[in-house]
Design a protein around this motif. Structure first.
Motif, short mmCIF file in Angstrom:
data_model
loop_
_atom_site.label_atom_id
_atom_site.label_comp_id
_atom_site.label_asym_id
_atom_site.label_seq_id
_atom_site.Cartn_x
_atom_site.Cartn_y
_atom_site.Cartn_z
N PHE A 184 -0.36 9.72 1.80
CA PHE A 184 0.38 9.06 0.40
C PHE A 184 1.90 9.42 0.28
N ASN A 185 2.10 10.74 0.39
CA ASN A 185 3.49 11.03 0.27
C ASN A 185 4.46 10.31 1.16
N GLU A 186 4.15 9.99 2.31
CA GLU A 186 4.58 9.15 3.27
C GLU A 186 4.90 7.67 3.09
N GLY A 187 3.93 7.18 2.11
CA GLY A 187 4.00 5.97 1.70
C GLY A 187 4.75 5.77 0.44
N TYR A 188 4.76 6.98 -0.42
CA TYR A 188 5.46 6.93 -1.51
C TYR A 188 7.03 7.11 -1.63
N THR A 189 7.34 8.08 -0.69
CA THR A 189 8.42 8.14 -0.56
C THR A 189 8.68 8.26 1.07
N ALA A 190 9.04 7.28 1.93
CA ALA A 190 9.19 7.33 3.30
C ALA A 190 10.32 8.41 3.79
N SER A 191 9.96 9.15 4.68
CA SER A 191 10.88 10.26 5.28
C SER A 191 12.10 9.72 5.84
N SER A 192 11.89 8.43 6.34
CA SER A 192 13.23 7.70 7.09
C SER A 192 12.98 6.17 6.90
N GLY A 193 14.23 5.50 7.31
CA GLY A 193 14.10 4.31 7.14
C GLY A 193 14.89 3.63 6.28
N ARG A 194 14.95 2.26 5.94
CA ARG A 194 15.59 1.66 4.96
C ARG A 194 14.93 1.65 3.73
N ALA A 195 13.46 1.62 3.72
CA ALA A 195 12.63 1.39 2.47
C ALA A 195 12.45 2.55 1.91
N LEU A 196 12.50 2.86 0.38
CA LEU A 196 12.26 3.97 -0.03
C LEU A 196 10.82 4.33 0.16
N HIS A 197 9.85 3.33 0.02
CA HIS A 197 8.33 3.68 -0.02
C HIS A 197 7.61 2.61 1.01
N ARG A 198 6.36 3.16 1.40
CA ARG A 198 5.78 2.10 2.33
C ARG A 198 4.50 1.95 1.65
N ALA A 199 4.28 0.67 0.89
CA ALA A 199 3.21 0.50 0.06
C ALA A 199 1.97 0.36 0.82
N ASP A 200 1.92 -0.10 1.90
CA ASP A 200 0.91 -0.20 2.73
C ASP A 200 0.07 1.42 2.90
N LEU A 201 0.80 2.23 3.41
CA LEU A 201 0.37 3.76 3.61
C LEU A 201 -0.12 4.20 2.07
N ALA A 202 0.66 4.14 1.04
CA ALA A 202 0.31 4.50 -0.28
C ALA A 202 -1.38 3.84 -0.73
N HIS A 203 -1.45 2.83 -0.36
CA HIS A 203 -2.56 1.90 -0.80
C HIS A 203 -3.60 2.56 0.19
N GLU A 204 -3.28 2.72 1.56
CA GLU A 204 -4.31 3.36 2.23
C GLU A 204 -5.12 4.51 1.90
N ALA A 205 -3.83 5.63 1.37
CA ALA A 205 -4.34 6.68 1.25
C ALA A 205 -5.20 6.77 -0.32
#
Length: 404
Positions: A184-205
């Motif tokens: 969830f944390n990686e989805g909410y605030t991605a540790s790297s990359g252009r986007a702040l969050h990864r909604a797909d990972l947050a939804h999956e968590a």
């Protein structure tokens, strides 16, 4: 059925079908490959022929046949095949959900946290290796090798497909919750990359945590983790501008927060706190609920937030908890009090050079009027993060204090 609905259905059924096969045949890696083939067949046939009346049974039957075919084609396993391949694939699939057992298997204590996360997303989350690799910004071949090694380690450990008993079960469940929290944390605030969050990972968590909560509704920490995810995810729409730039909590338009998620999360948080024991996820959910309860940043009950962090710091000591308590302390007693607490973290190797420590110190220095110190720390923080969205935000803060 629409393509997104079909994808959601298959993602929900995948761990159930895999659990059924692993329970029956006991070969995790071979069963996982067979299930993926069955899912691929479903994505081709179901849109054209319609979803079967019993989609889970269809997938299980197809996956079981693929698994048996794999055994028959493997000359090196002929002796084992003679016993397994002769079995008749059952037409009636038991109406049980083994997702929790599968999570326990994927979060085997012999695996590293990175391997546990990758294997969970692959086997239980239903994400492809390519999707997982993109989420963590590594080549697909690297992620495939990591997942393969994880499967081999589980096999070598001789893990059985079932819930461990007593203290071991409780310990393994905490590992499961930690892995879901990391996803969830990686989805909410991605540790790297252009986007702040990864909604797909947050939804999956969130989806997987809902599954665990449905099977363990009386576990207060499971409830607390689900509440924490919902309350935190409720802010997602307000966390970035139209251009993808980060908006800090105190500047967010709270009318854009998802009130449905907040209401659900708040009720879950209250129920978790009413339990017999108190754990870190329950306390973090209570903190998130306190923030959600304030219609504006100025109305936040900071003394309550600080008190909750104090309790959290005592039962689950962690430098990031202390860092967050410093923010709350600064809100109640002033920025210098917060800076004094931050100073206690300077010798902690776990936070050495961490952009979060640098950015919080910069913020508090800015509040004291030390613009030169704030500028230097904002710049250091920007260089220390791999997230481009956070870099842009921190650089803009540095530019602002330089011209102040």
């Amino acid at each position: 059925m629409t393509a997104p609905a079909l994808e959601d259905l298959l993602r929900a059924l995948t761990p159930q079908v895999l659990g059924a096969l692993v329970r029956r045949y006991g070969q995790f890696e071979g069963c996982e490959d067979a299930v993926q083939e069955a899912v691929l067949a479903a994505t081709v046939q179901w849109p054209a022929e319609g979803v079967p009346h019993h989609p889970r049974g269809w997938l299980t039957t197809v996956a079981a046949r693929r698994f048996v075919d794999q055994l028959r084609s493997d000359q090196a396993r002929r002796e084992r095949e003679s016993a397994t391949a002769a079995e008749v694939v059952p037409k009636d699939v038991p109406d049980t959900d083994d997702t929790l057992l599968l999570l326990f298997l994927c979060c085997h204590p012999t695996l590293t946290a990175a391997s546990q996360t990758a294997l969970t997303l692959r086997a239980v989350g239903g994400l492809t290796t390519a999707e997982i690799a993109r989420a963590f910004l590594v080549p697909e071949a690297t992620m495939a090798a990591r997942i393969s090694r994880a499967k081999q380690r589980v096999k070598a450990a001789g893990s059985t497909f079932g819930l461990p008993a007593g203290a071991e079960r409780e310990e393994r469940l905490r590992v499961v919750l930690h892995v879901l929290y990391l996803i969830f944390n990686e989805g909410y605030t991605a540790s790297s990359g252009r986007a702040l969050h990864r909604a797909d990972l947050a939804h999956e968590a969130i989806r997987l945590t809902r599954t665990v909560h449905a099977q363990l509704p009386e576990d207060d920490e499971v409830t607390g983790l689900l509440a924490l995810m919902l309350l935190t995810h409720a802010r997602r729409a307000a966390r970035t501008t139209a251009d993808g730039d980060l908006v800090p909590l105190d500047e967010q338009d709270r009318t854009r927060w998802d009130r449905g998620l907040i209401d659900e999360g708040t009720e879950l948080a209250k129920g978790a706190l009413a339990g017999r024991s108190l754990g870190p996820y329950q306390l973090q959910a209570a903190i998130a609920a306190t923030h959600a309860d304030a219609t504006t940043a100025k109305e936040t009950n900071w003394p309550q937030v600080h008190a909750l962090y104090l309790i959290l710091e005592r039962i689950a000591p962690n430098p990031m908890v202390t860092l967050n308590r410093a923010i709350a302390l600064a809100e109640t007693e002033g920025p210098r009090a917060g800076l004094a607490l931050l100073a206690t973290l300077d010798d902690d190797a776990r936070l050495a050079g961490h952009h979060r420590l640098l950015s919080v110190r910069a913020h508090l220095l800015e509040q004291t009027g030390d613009t030169a110190g704030a500028h230097a720390h904002y710049r250091r923080a920007a260089k220390a993060t791999a997230s481009l969205a956070e870099q842009r935000y921190l650089e803009s803060r540095a530019a602002r204090v330089r011209t102040a």
